[in-house]
Design a protein around this motif. Structure first.
Motif, PDB file in Angstrom:
ATOM      1  N   ALA A 127       2.264   9.151   0.675  1.00 41.57           N
ATOM      2  CA  ALA A 127       1.807   7.775   0.901  1.00 41.57           C
ATOM      3  C   ALA A 127       0.683   7.384  -0.045  1.00 41.57           C
ATOM      4  CB  ALA A 127       1.348   7.600   2.340  1.00 41.57           C
ATOM      5  N   GLY A 128       0.848   6.243  -0.702  1.00 34.62           N
ATOM      6  CA  GLY A 128      -0.211   5.724  -1.559  1.00 34.62           C
ATOM      7  C   GLY A 128      -1.237   4.910  -0.808  1.00 34.62           C
ATOM      8  N   LEU A 129      -0.886   4.436   0.394  1.00 31.20           N
ATOM      9  CA  LEU A 129      -1.800   3.657   1.224  1.00 31.20           C
ATOM     10  C   LEU A 129      -1.578   4.014   2.683  1.00 31.20           C
ATOM     11  CD1 LEU A 129      -3.874   1.291   1.543  1.00 31.20           C
ATOM     12  CD2 LEU A 129      -1.906  -0.240   1.735  1.00 31.20           C
ATOM     13  N   ILE A 130      -2.668   4.289   3.388  1.00 29.66           N
ATOM     14  CA  ILE A 130      -2.627   4.521   4.836  1.00 29.66           C
ATOM     15  C   ILE A 130      -3.527   3.486   5.481  1.00 29.66           C
ATOM     16  CG2 ILE A 130      -3.106   6.119   6.720  1.00 29.66           C
ATOM     17  CD1 ILE A 130      -2.802   7.680   3.390  1.00 29.66           C
ATOM     18  N   ARG A 133       3.216   1.988  -5.539  1.00 39.83           N
ATOM     19  CA  ARG A 133       3.755   1.104  -4.502  1.00 39.83           C
ATOM     20  C   ARG A 133       4.981   1.700  -3.824  1.00 39.83           C
ATOM     21  NH1 ARG A 133       1.915  -4.255  -5.181  1.00 39.83           N
ATOM     22  NH2 ARG A 133      -0.043  -4.193  -6.355  1.00 39.83           N
ATOM     23  N   ARG A 134       5.104   3.025  -3.832  1.00 42.03           N
ATOM     24  CA  ARG A 134       6.291   3.626  -3.254  1.00 42.03           C
ATOM     25  C   ARG A 134       6.281   3.614  -1.738  1.00 42.03           C
ATOM     26  NH1 ARG A 134       6.349   9.293  -6.222  1.00 42.03           N
ATOM     27  NH2 ARG A 134       4.113   8.961  -5.885  1.00 42.03           N
ATOM     28  N   LEU A 135       5.169   4.022  -1.117  1.00 40.19           N
ATOM     29  CA  LEU A 135       5.142   4.150   0.340  1.00 40.19           C
ATOM     30  C   LEU A 135       3.763   3.809   0.884  1.00 40.19           C
ATOM     31  CD1 LEU A 135       6.565   5.103   3.008  1.00 40.19           C
ATOM     32  CD2 LEU A 135       5.561   7.353   2.560  1.00 40.19           C
ATOM     33  N   ALA A 136       3.748   2.984   1.915  1.00 42.77           N
ATOM     34  CA  ALA A 136       2.549   2.737   2.718  1.00 42.77           C
ATOM     35  C   ALA A 136       2.843   3.146   4.146  1.00 42.77           C
ATOM     36  CB  ALA A 136       2.147   1.269   2.667  1.00 42.77           C
ATOM     37  N   VAL A 137       1.820   3.623   4.843  1.00 44.24           N
ATOM     38  CA  VAL A 137       1.959   4.025   6.240  1.00 44.24           C
ATOM     39  C   VAL A 137       0.963   3.213   7.060  1.00 44.24           C
ATOM     40  CG1 VAL A 137       1.820   5.913   7.901  1.00 44.24           C
ATOM     41  CG2 VAL A 137       2.653   6.353   5.583  1.00 44.24           C
TER      42      VAL A 137
END
Length: 251
Positions: free
Chosen positions: A99-102, A39-43
């Motif tokens: 990113a863990g989620l794009i 849950r560190r970074l989503a773009v």
């Protein structure tokens, strides 16, 4: 006494996009966040004014919202968890492997997909998830109002829809998506809207803007008058629904 002038629903200016576009259900961001490896970074790519970006911020330490339009980003509400950056989907201003989620919500049909997918792979962390979100044609309960709205969408302004609109209407089903698929449960956007709100939303459609620019202002005004007459009290609210399609994959 001078008659009250009818509002021009189809010349509302750029701020109407923020005011009248439907938001996304909270559950959608939660489902996608649960699939991410961390849950560190989503773009959020093609973020516009941050309608979906804001939902992601409830689930990630940081969210980067990227959009090529400085005007759209200027209308985004500030949030300490969100960093907005101006840039294209094909050259993301995001660090490698971060990113863990794009995500791309109601935007991927405008992208150069091979270039975007290359960028998604570059910025993705190990096991990251990519999600392309779209919502389909607005619906009301079956009846004369829904029929008139559908005829306006399909026939009155049908010739003014850009070719990319077809990809949205079929839920991106025909879009190239070279990733291991992940199935998520069907969702929808639900709202209780007045005629004024619905017409404000219709005024944000790209086909409406193109029709107006092509000299079809009277056709737009006639539709607004007909819809309002069918509706009755313009402040009465009715149930509105947009089906959501989500293509999710593991990078």
């Amino acid at each position: 006494m001078m008659a009250e002038r009818a509002p021009n629903w189809f010349d509302q200016g750029g701020a109407s996009y923020l005011l009248y576009r439907p938001g996304y259900p909270d559950d959608l961001a939660a489902v996608l966040a649960a699939l991410a490896p961390d849950r560190r970074l989503a773009v959020d790519v093609g973020c516009g004014n941050g309608q979906f970006t804001r939902h992601l911020a409830d689930h990630f330490e940081t969210v980067v919202g990227v959009d090529p339009s400085a005007d759209q980003i200027a209308h985004a509400a500030p949030d300490p968890r969100i960093v907005y950056r101006c840039g294209p989907a094909e050259a993301l201003p995001v660090a490698d492997g971060s990113a863990g989620l794009i995500t791309a919500a109601q935007a991927a049909h405008w992208f150069d997909l091979p270039a975007f997918y290359g960028e998604a792979r570059r910025v993705a962390s190990r096991g990251a998830v990519i999600a392309l979100v779209s919502y389909g044609v607005v619906r009301l309960d079956p009846g004369p109002i829904n029929d008139r709205l559908a005829r306006f969408h399909d026939e009155d302004i049908g010739p003014y829809w850009p070719p990319e609109r077809h990809m949205v209407e079929n839920g991106y089903a025909d879009m190239d998506f070279p990733f291991a698929p992940i199935v998520v449960s069907p969702m929808a956007i639900h709202r209780e809207w007045s005629a004024r709100q619905l017409l404000g939303y219709v005024g944000t459609w790209s086909a409406v803007r193109r029709a107006r620019d092509a000299g079809q202002a009277q056709r737009l005004a006639d539709f607004a008058a007909e819809l309002t007459a069918l509706w009755g009290d313009p402040d009465q609210t009715r149930a509105i629904l947009w089906p959501i399609s989500v293509r999710v994959g593991r990078l």
